[in-house]
Design a protein around this motif. Structure first.
Motif, PDB file in Angstrom:
ATOM      1  N   PRO A 351       1.556  48.842 -47.441  1.00 33.49           N
ATOM      2  CA  PRO A 351       2.669  48.014 -46.954  1.00 33.49           C
ATOM      3  C   PRO A 351       2.232  46.620 -46.526  1.00 33.49           C
ATOM      4  CG  PRO A 351       2.774  50.220 -46.015  1.00 33.49           C
ATOM      5  CD  PRO A 351       1.460  50.128 -46.715  1.00 33.49           C
ATOM      6  N   ALA A 352       1.016  46.491 -46.005  1.00 34.51           N
ATOM      7  CA  ALA A 352       0.537  45.193 -45.520  1.00 34.51           C
ATOM      8  C   ALA A 352      -0.286  44.448 -46.557  1.00 34.51           C
ATOM      9  CB  ALA A 352      -0.285  45.386 -44.235  1.00 34.51           C
ATOM     10  N   GLY A 353      -0.444  45.021 -47.754  1.00 30.22           N
ATOM     11  CA  GLY A 353      -1.226  44.347 -48.788  1.00 30.22           C
ATOM     12  C   GLY A 353      -2.319  45.249 -49.325  1.00 30.22           C
ATOM     13  N   LEU A 354      -3.325  44.641 -49.933  1.00 33.24           N
ATOM     14  CA  LEU A 354      -4.422  45.377 -50.547  1.00 33.24           C
ATOM     15  C   LEU A 354      -5.295  46.031 -49.481  1.00 33.24           C
ATOM     16  CD1 LEU A 354      -5.508  42.733 -53.218  1.00 33.24           C
ATOM     17  CD2 LEU A 354      -4.078  44.762 -53.587  1.00 33.24           C
ATOM     18  N   VAL A 355      -5.547  47.316 -49.663  1.00 33.98           N
ATOM     19  CA  VAL A 355      -6.362  48.071 -48.704  1.00 33.98           C
ATOM     20  C   VAL A 355      -7.720  48.346 -49.339  1.00 33.98           C
ATOM     21  CG1 VAL A 355      -6.548  50.185 -47.350  1.00 33.98           C
ATOM     22  CG2 VAL A 355      -4.294  49.146 -47.765  1.00 33.98           C
ATOM     23  N   PRO A 356      -8.810  47.777 -48.804  1.00 32.94           N
ATOM     24  CA  PRO A 356     -10.146  48.064 -49.352  1.00 32.94           C
ATOM     25  C   PRO A 356     -10.492  49.533 -49.168  1.00 32.94           C
ATOM     26  CG  PRO A 356     -10.174  46.119 -47.929  1.00 32.94           C
ATOM     27  CD  PRO A 356      -8.857  46.784 -47.718  1.00 32.94           C
ATOM     28  N   LEU A 357     -11.123  50.112 -50.182  1.00 35.80           N
ATOM     29  CA  LEU A 357     -11.493  51.523 -50.139  1.00 35.80           C
ATOM     30  C   LEU A 357     -12.989  51.668 -49.869  1.00 35.80           C
ATOM     31  CD1 LEU A 357      -9.406  52.759 -53.181  1.00 35.80           C
ATOM     32  CD2 LEU A 357      -8.919  53.151 -50.774  1.00 35.80           C
ATOM     33  N   PRO A 358     -13.359  52.702 -49.120  1.00 32.25           N
ATOM     34  CA  PRO A 358     -14.785  52.949 -48.897  1.00 32.25           C
ATOM     35  C   PRO A 358     -15.430  53.562 -50.139  1.00 32.25           C
ATOM     36  CG  PRO A 358     -13.479  54.642 -47.833  1.00 32.25           C
ATOM     37  CD  PRO A 358     -12.506  53.654 -48.404  1.00 32.25           C
ATOM     38  N   TYR A 359     -16.702  53.895 -50.027  1.00 34.43           N
ATOM     39  CA  TYR A 359     -17.477  54.473 -51.133  1.00 34.43           C
ATOM     40  C   TYR A 359     -17.467  53.518 -52.343  1.00 34.43           C
ATOM     41  CZ  TYR A 359     -16.676  58.518 -48.169  1.00 34.43           C
ATOM     42  OH  TYR A 359     -16.591  59.361 -47.084  1.00 34.43           O
ATOM     43  N   ASP A 360     -17.923  52.303 -52.063  1.00 33.33           N
ATOM     44  CA  ASP A 360     -17.897  51.254 -53.080  1.00 33.33           C
ATOM     45  C   ASP A 360     -19.305  50.852 -53.519  1.00 33.33           C
ATOM     46  OD1 ASP A 360     -18.241  50.187 -50.418  1.00 33.33           O
ATOM     47  OD2 ASP A 360     -18.024  48.198 -51.288  1.00 33.33           O
ATOM     48  N   GLY A 361     -20.303  51.692 -53.260  1.00 34.37           N
ATOM     49  CA  GLY A 361     -21.663  51.379 -53.676  1.00 34.37           C
ATOM     50  C   GLY A 361     -21.805  51.426 -55.184  1.00 34.37           C
ATOM     51  N   PRO A 362     -22.839  50.779 -55.753  1.00 33.13           N
ATOM     52  CA  PRO A 362     -22.998  50.717 -57.209  1.00 33.13           C
ATOM     53  C   PRO A 362     -23.041  52.080 -57.892  1.00 33.13           C
ATOM     54  CG  PRO A 362     -24.508  49.202 -56.119  1.00 33.13           C
ATOM     55  CD  PRO A 362     -23.882  50.020 -55.041  1.00 33.13           C
ATOM     56  N   ALA A 363     -23.564  53.108 -57.185  1.00 28.53           N
ATOM     57  CA  ALA A 363     -23.697  54.428 -57.795  1.00 28.53           C
ATOM     58  C   ALA A 363     -22.516  55.341 -57.490  1.00 28.53           C
ATOM     59  CB  ALA A 363     -24.988  55.089 -57.311  1.00 28.53           C
ATOM     60  N   MET A 364     -21.488  54.826 -56.789  1.00 29.12           N
ATOM     61  CA  MET A 364     -20.390  55.669 -56.326  1.00 29.12           C
ATOM     62  C   MET A 364     -19.146  55.494 -57.168  1.00 29.12           C
ATOM     63  SD  MET A 364     -20.666  55.131 -52.205  1.00 29.12           S
ATOM     64  CE  MET A 364     -22.146  55.560 -51.287  1.00 29.12           C
ATOM     65  N   LEU A 365     -18.402  56.592 -57.333  1.00 27.02           N
ATOM     66  CA  LEU A 365     -17.124  56.547 -58.032  1.00 27.02           C
ATOM     67  C   LEU A 365     -15.965  57.040 -57.168  1.00 27.02           C
ATOM     68  CD1 LEU A 365     -18.076  57.812 -61.598  1.00 27.02           C
ATOM     69  CD2 LEU A 365     -17.402  55.504 -60.935  1.00 27.02           C
ATOM     70  N   ARG A 366     -16.267  57.510 -55.968  1.00 25.47           N
ATOM     71  CA  ARG A 366     -15.214  58.084 -55.128  1.00 25.47           C
ATOM     72  C   ARG A 366     -14.146  57.043 -54.781  1.00 25.47           C
ATOM     73  NH1 ARG A 366     -16.496  61.529 -49.595  1.00 25.47           N
ATOM     74  NH2 ARG A 366     -14.330  61.897 -48.946  1.00 25.47           N
ATOM     75  N   GLY A 367     -14.577  55.833 -54.454  1.00 24.69           N
ATOM     76  CA  GLY A 367     -13.611  54.778 -54.160  1.00 24.69           C
ATOM     77  C   GLY A 367     -12.817  54.378 -55.393  1.00 24.69           C
ATOM     78  N   LEU A 368     -13.499  54.266 -56.532  1.00 25.81           N
ATOM     79  CA  LEU A 368     -12.834  53.873 -57.769  1.00 25.81           C
ATOM     80  C   LEU A 368     -11.786  54.897 -58.176  1.00 25.81           C
ATOM     81  CD1 LEU A 368     -12.944  51.766 -60.159  1.00 25.81           C
ATOM     82  CD2 LEU A 368     -14.348  53.470 -61.329  1.00 25.81           C
ATOM     83  N   ALA A 369     -12.059  56.188 -57.969  1.00 25.90           N
ATOM     84  CA  ALA A 369     -11.135  57.235 -58.389  1.00 25.90           C
ATOM     85  C   ALA A 369      -9.806  57.161 -57.647  1.00 25.90           C
ATOM     86  CB  ALA A 369     -11.777  58.607 -58.184  1.00 25.90           C
TER      87      ALA A 369
END
Length: 396
Positions: A351-369
């Motif tokens: 509601p307030a805009g783009l929300v950054p997601l955690p688990y954003d390290g180069p080897a991680m996909l949890r945030g991307l998913a």
């Protein structure tokens, strides 16, 4: 020639995307049946072969009427049928999509008319109809010869439907770019649960649907061990327009990609990009007009490389315009940036805009998913409330 172009080393992220798109020309065009055109790209503008609609059409079920009422009602006309002209004071029952009889001035909807039987066995119709009411006039959507769509658009299901409605049986589209995916690394498992020293290959499942969404045809996906000779031969003998590799782009003891490129006559066009994650990505020209994009082995870094180099190259080969970063959107929270490089960060919309997601390290996909897009964060970062451009992610 492209292979003689100077190598861009550590170039800014926007320049790397531009270099990838500028490295190739669109593949040749061919005319194919509509069903075979899905997912490809229009090689020429789509023009109407007929007026749409091709005749005056009833937009509703009801009665076609001529002149002022009341009207003497007789007969019926359905879609696909011809009908005799109507004289003033006459009406005929009509179905949605049916051709309007000549002489008709409008259509009275079924729910708005009153039908009364007459002593002679005919019927009289009463109601209020404005001239042209509930009529789709000939050429309302387009006229014959009018350009409906420009060249360079992907052929979606809606494009196929429009092409068919406009009279086309075949479309001029660019040939699909072909891709071979080479997954590098002795540590990779193709199936099962990771164990000591072994990790599952995440990019083999992740990349093919993304490549298909960009209009590419995947010739194959295969695992290549950490061996210079095997990698060299795989690159040399690949028939694909784009050889896409994962891993081996850095300078580790078994990172053979640069030397394999040299051995096959390849020439780096982009060697390293100022972006995090994924800065050791590369783009190279290969003999025979082919190209190679080397993605880092870490999954999120490889996704950054796909967006930065592989997709712009595939869009150019397909004859598509490279999608720009989406309109800037406000950030619900601050996004830290790299001191000198662009950063791509998974985000969702709130509601307030783009929300950054955690688990954003180069080897991680949890945030991307969980992400809906990747925010493009300039060097230095962005504060809450500031605007970030976004890159769309494929949804299927």
């Amino acid at each position: 020639m492209t292979s003689a172009a100077p190598t861009l080393r550590g170039c800014p992220w926007p320049a790397a995307r531009h270099a990838a798109q500028a490295a190739v020309r669109p593949l040749p065009a061919e005319r194919v049946e509509l069903a075979a055109a899905a997912g490809r790209t229009l090689a020429e503008p789509l023009a109407a072969l007929t007026d749409l609609p091709a005749f005056d059409t009833s937009a509703m079920d009801g009665w076609a009427v001529a002149g002022p009422g009341p009207w003497r009602l007789s007969g019926r006309v359905l879609a696909g049928q011809d009908c005799a002209p109507l004289a003033d004071g006459a009406a005929v029952e009509i179905a949605t999509g049916a051709q309007l009889p000549s002489g008709a001035t409008g259509v009275l909807r079924r729910e708005h008319g009153t039908r009364t039987g007459l002593p002679d066995g005919t019927a009289q119709l009463r109601g209020e109809v404005a001239p042209g009411q509930d009529v789709r006039p000939r050429g309302q959507e387009c006229g014959r010869g009018e350009e409906l769509l420009p060249a360079g658009l992907p052929v979606t299901p809606a494009v196929l439907g429009l092409a068919a409605a406009a009279g086309h049986d075949r479309l001029a589209v660019h040939r699909r770019p072909t891709v071979e995916l080479l997954v590098l690394g002795d540590e990779l498992l193709m199936a099962g649960v990771p164990g000591p020293g072994r990790v599952r290959d995440a990019l083999g499942p992740l990349l093919p649907p993304w490549l298909a969404s960009a209009g590419a045809e995947l010739l194959g996906s295969r695992y290549v061990r950490d061996d210079f000779g095997l990698l060299r031969d795989a690159i040399r003998h690949s028939p694909a327009d784009l050889v896409l590799t994962t891993g081996g782009t850095a300078a580790g003891p078994v990172d053979f990609l640069h030397t394999a490129l040299e051995a096959t006559g390849g020439h780096p066009l982009v060697d390293g990009v100022a972006v995090r994650p994924g800065h050791p990505m590369l783009l190279a020209a290969l003999p025979g007009g082919r190209h190679l994009v080397g993605l880092p082995g870490n999954p999120l870094a490889a996704v950054a490389g796909t967006l930065t180099l592989a997709l712009p190259l595939l869009h150019a080969l397909s004859g598509r315009v490279l999608p720009a970063a989406g309109p800037a959107e406000p950030l619900a929270a601050a996004l830290a940036g790299h001191p000198a490089d662009t950063r791509l960060h998974p985000v969702r919309r709130g509601p307030a805009g783009l929300v950054p997601l955690p688990y954003d390290g180069p080897a991680m996909l949890r945030g991307l998913a969980r992400a809906e897009a990747l925010a493009v964060v300039p060097p230095g970062g962005l504060a809450a409330g500031e605007y970030a451009e976004v890159l769309a992610l494929p949804t299927s």
